[in-house]
Design a protein around this motif. Structure first.
Motif, PDB file in Angstrom:
ATOM      1  N   GLY A   1       0.796  -1.212   0.000  1.00 18.76           N
ATOM      2  CA  GLY A   1       0.000   0.000   0.000  1.00 18.76           C
ATOM      3  C   GLY A   1       0.828   1.261   0.000  1.00 18.76           C
ATOM      4  N   GLY A   2       0.116   2.375  -0.128  1.00 18.11           N
ATOM      5  CA  GLY A   2       0.750   3.672  -0.153  1.00 18.11           C
ATOM      6  C   GLY A   2       0.524   4.425   1.140  1.00 18.11           C
ATOM      7  N   LEU A   3      -0.258   5.510   1.072  1.00 16.31           N
ATOM      8  CA  LEU A   3      -0.461   6.353   2.239  1.00 16.31           C
ATOM      9  C   LEU A   3      -1.082   5.620   3.417  1.00 16.31           C
ATOM     10  CD1 LEU A   3      -1.734   9.571   0.437  1.00 16.31           C
ATOM     11  CD2 LEU A   3       0.400   9.330   1.700  1.00 16.31           C
ATOM     12  N   SER A   4      -1.921   4.638   3.124  1.00 17.45           N
ATOM     13  CA  SER A   4      -2.601   3.937   4.221  1.00 17.45           C
ATOM     14  C   SER A   4      -1.636   3.154   5.100  1.00 17.45           C
ATOM     15  CB  SER A   4      -3.662   2.983   3.665  1.00 17.45           C
ATOM     16  OG  SER A   4      -3.046   1.944   2.914  1.00 17.45           O
ATOM     17  N   THR A   5      -0.446   2.836   4.583  1.00 12.39           N
ATOM     18  CA  THR A   5       0.522   2.076   5.379  1.00 12.39           C
ATOM     19  C   THR A   5       1.461   2.987   6.170  1.00 12.39           C
ATOM     20  OG1 THR A   5       2.217   1.947   3.640  1.00 12.39           O
ATOM     21  CG2 THR A   5       0.503   0.239   3.642  1.00 12.39           C
TER      22      THR A   5
ATOM     23  N   THR B   1       1.690   4.492   8.856  1.00 14.95           N
ATOM     24  CA  THR B   1       1.421   4.657  10.277  1.00 14.95           C
ATOM     25  C   THR B   1       2.705   4.328  11.028  1.00 14.95           C
ATOM     26  OG1 THR B   1       0.758   2.357  10.646  1.00 14.95           O
ATOM     27  CG2 THR B   1      -0.948   3.909   9.911  1.00 14.95           C
ATOM     28  N   GLU B   2       2.815   4.855  12.225  1.00 16.36           N
ATOM     29  CA  GLU B   2       4.006   4.571  13.025  1.00 16.36           C
ATOM     30  C   GLU B   2       4.137   3.076  13.283  1.00 16.36           C
ATOM     31  OE1 GLU B   2       6.156   5.812  17.245  1.00 16.36           O
ATOM     32  OE2 GLU B   2       4.228   6.668  16.702  1.00 16.36           O
ATOM     33  N   GLU B   3       3.018   2.431  13.574  1.00 23.25           N
ATOM     34  CA  GLU B   3       3.046   1.000  13.886  1.00 23.25           C
ATOM     35  C   GLU B   3       3.596   0.185  12.716  1.00 23.25           C
ATOM     36  OE1 GLU B   3       0.023  -2.621  15.258  1.00 23.25           O
ATOM     37  OE2 GLU B   3      -0.768  -0.648  14.728  1.00 23.25           O
ATOM     38  N   VAL B   4       3.080   0.445  11.519  1.00 22.99           N
ATOM     39  CA  VAL B   4       3.501  -0.323  10.346  1.00 22.99           C
ATOM     40  C   VAL B   4       4.941  -0.017   9.969  1.00 22.99           C
ATOM     41  CG1 VAL B   4       3.160  -0.608   7.861  1.00 22.99           C
ATOM     42  CG2 VAL B   4       1.192  -0.670   9.398  1.00 22.99           C
ATOM     43  N   CYS B   5       5.277   1.266   9.899  1.00 19.19           N
ATOM     44  CA  CYS B   5       6.604   1.647   9.405  1.00 19.19           C
ATOM     45  C   CYS B   5       7.720   1.293  10.389  1.00 19.19           C
ATOM     46  CB  CYS B   5       6.640   3.137   9.082  1.00 19.19           C
ATOM     47  SG  CYS B   5       5.605   3.579   7.659  1.00 19.19           S
ATOM     48  N   VAL B   6       7.473   1.462  11.676  1.00 15.15           N
ATOM     49  CA  VAL B   6       8.489   1.094  12.661  1.00 15.15           C
ATOM     50  C   VAL B   6       8.676  -0.414  12.681  1.00 15.15           C
ATOM     51  CG1 VAL B   6       9.018   1.029  15.130  1.00 15.15           C
ATOM     52  CG2 VAL B   6       8.189   3.146  14.095  1.00 15.15           C
ATOM     53  N   SER B   7       7.566  -1.155  12.598  1.00 13.50           N
ATOM     54  CA  SER B   7       7.657  -2.621  12.558  1.00 13.50           C
ATOM     55  C   SER B   7       8.440  -3.093  11.340  1.00 13.50           C
ATOM     56  CB  SER B   7       6.256  -3.228  12.552  1.00 13.50           C
ATOM     57  OG  SER B   7       6.305  -4.619  12.297  1.00 13.50           O
TER      58      SER B   7
ATOM     59  N   VAL C   1       6.000   4.671 -13.275  1.00 11.40           N
ATOM     60  CA  VAL C   1       5.661   3.898 -12.080  1.00 11.40           C
ATOM     61  C   VAL C   1       4.216   4.131 -11.667  1.00 11.40           C
ATOM     62  CG1 VAL C   1       8.043   3.835 -11.260  1.00 11.40           C
ATOM     63  CG2 VAL C   1       6.491   5.608 -10.400  1.00 11.40           C
ATOM     64  N   GLY C   2       3.668   5.291 -12.055  1.00 15.59           N
ATOM     65  CA  GLY C   2       2.278   5.566 -11.735  1.00 15.59           C
ATOM     66  C   GLY C   2       1.327   4.601 -12.407  1.00 15.59           C
ATOM     67  N   LEU C   3       1.744   4.021 -13.523  1.00 16.27           N
ATOM     68  CA  LEU C   3       0.906   3.047 -14.225  1.00 16.27           C
ATOM     69  C   LEU C   3       0.723   1.783 -13.406  1.00 16.27           C
ATOM     70  CD1 LEU C   3       2.407   3.368 -17.835  1.00 16.27           C
ATOM     71  CD2 LEU C   3       0.270   4.357 -16.975  1.00 16.27           C
ATOM     72  N   THR C   4       1.671   1.527 -12.477  1.00 11.46           N
ATOM     73  CA  THR C   4       1.577   0.320 -11.646  1.00 11.46           C
ATOM     74  C   THR C   4       0.818   0.577 -10.357  1.00 11.46           C
ATOM     75  OG1 THR C   4       3.591   0.706 -10.340  1.00 11.46           O
ATOM     76  CG2 THR C   4       3.867  -0.331 -12.507  1.00 11.46           C
ATOM     77  N   ALA C   5       0.480   1.834 -10.107  1.00  8.93           N
ATOM     78  CA  ALA C   5      -0.057   2.181  -8.793  1.00  8.93           C
ATOM     79  C   ALA C   5      -1.472   1.649  -8.567  1.00  8.93           C
ATOM     80  CB  ALA C   5      -0.044   3.707  -8.614  1.00  8.93           C
ATOM     81  N   GLY C   6      -2.367   1.955  -9.485  1.00  8.48           N
ATOM     82  CA  GLY C   6      -3.751   1.547  -9.320  1.00  8.48           C
ATOM     83  C   GLY C   6      -4.297   2.042  -7.993  1.00  8.48           C
ATOM     84  N   LYS C   7      -5.069   1.204  -7.365  1.00 10.24           N
ATOM     85  CA  LYS C   7      -5.694   1.600  -6.101  1.00 10.24           C
ATOM     86  C   LYS C   7      -4.697   1.598  -4.937  1.00 10.24           C
ATOM     87  CE  LYS C   7      -7.246  -3.059  -4.904  1.00 10.24           C
ATOM     88  NZ  LYS C   7      -8.419  -3.894  -4.577  1.00 10.24           N
ATOM     89  N   HIS C   8      -3.483   1.043  -5.156  1.00  5.12           N
ATOM     90  CA  HIS C   8      -2.529   0.956  -4.051  1.00  5.12           C
ATOM     91  C   HIS C   8      -1.772   2.243  -3.809  1.00  5.12           C
ATOM     92  CE1 HIS C   8      -3.186  -3.322  -3.635  1.00  5.12           C
ATOM     93  NE2 HIS C   8      -3.152  -3.408  -4.932  1.00  5.12           N
TER      94      HIS C   8
END
Length: 254
Positions: A92-96, A98-104, A244-251
């Motif tokens: 994912g992009g912006l939804s990931t 979070t401190e919890e996800v990124c620190v982990s 790379v934007g062509l690969t993004a889609g909903k993610h």
């Protein structure tokens, strides 16, 4: 006189590429020390292969890694090859972000490797031999919209290995960075992303072992994806983001 079996320590051995590498090295006659957090999976490997020993390990705990390295040294059984395969992947992009996800992600993917090298390097240097290999990813070559929390950890690993290679060379130790593309594992099976040139975990392990046998610094595959992503770094940013934007889609935002 019987020659000593070579020893490989595989960290992150309970699934995916790490598990397949355990099987390959066991079949090739190596003594395999398998580490991970899932004790049941480690025991299953141990029961299947007589040359596999189980060493439960949490890579986010420096004391556990330091103790493992100390025990290897005390028993005169420092690994000839250490493979760092531990990793977590949040798509994912912006939804990931979070401190919890990124620190982990950073703690497991990057700092676990740092802890491993920090504790092993002085001992391998004193012995005068050893090979450390770190699994990164092609997503570390450049920012990709679906890997906002994952890609930076892999870019950090590539940079780390490039920075440390001269220090390893000076003391006759080997260092490798492994950059696979898409691999069919539990981490990718739920992904709805297009995954060009995807390979099986077994196929990836075979390519990795072949490169490590040659002591290659970088082991990257599949070739078409490696070439495309490396070439992308030479195009202007306006073209890079369009491609790379062509690969993004909903993610890109989810």
């Amino acid at each position: 006189m019987t020659s000593r079996k070579k020893t490989v320590w595989i960290i992150g051995a309970t699934s995916g590429i790490g598990e397949e590498l355990c099987k390959l090295y066991a079949d090739d006659g190596w003594q395999v020390v398998a580490s991970g957090r899932r004790v049941d999976r480690l025991e299953a490997l141990k029961e299947t292969y007589t040359s596999v020993t189980s060493l439960p390990l949490d890579v986010t705990d420096n004391e556990q890694i330091a103790q493992a390295a100390h025990d290897f040294d005390e028993n005169a059984s420092l690994p000839d090859l250490t493979l760092y395969c531990a990793g977590v992947f949040h798509i994912g992009g912006l939804s990931t972000l979070t401190e919890e996800v990124c620190v982990s992600a950073m703690d497991t993917n990057y700092f676990g490797a740092v802890r491993t090298i920090h504790n092993l390097f002085p001992l391998l240097k004193e012995r005068g031999s050893g090979h450390v290999a770190i699994i990164s990813s092609l997503s570390g070559y450049g920012g990709l919209p679906y890997a906002a929390s994952y890609g930076p950890t892999k870019a950090a690993l590539i940079n780390l290995c490039e920075a440390l290679k001269p220090s390893f060379d000076r003391v006759n130790l080997s260092l490798s960075v492994i950059n696979p593309g898409f691999v069919k594992t539990a981490m990718t099976e739920s992904s709805k992303l297009p995954m060009p040139f995807i390979v099986s975990a077994e196929g990836a392990a075979k390519r990795i072992k072949k490169g490590l046998d040659r002591k290659s610094f970088e082991i990257a595959f599949p070739f078409p994806l490696v070439t495309a992503l490396k070439l992308l770094r030479f195009v202007p940013y306006w073209a890079y983001f369009r491609l790379v934007g062509l690969t993004a889609g909903k993610h890109s935002s989810s």
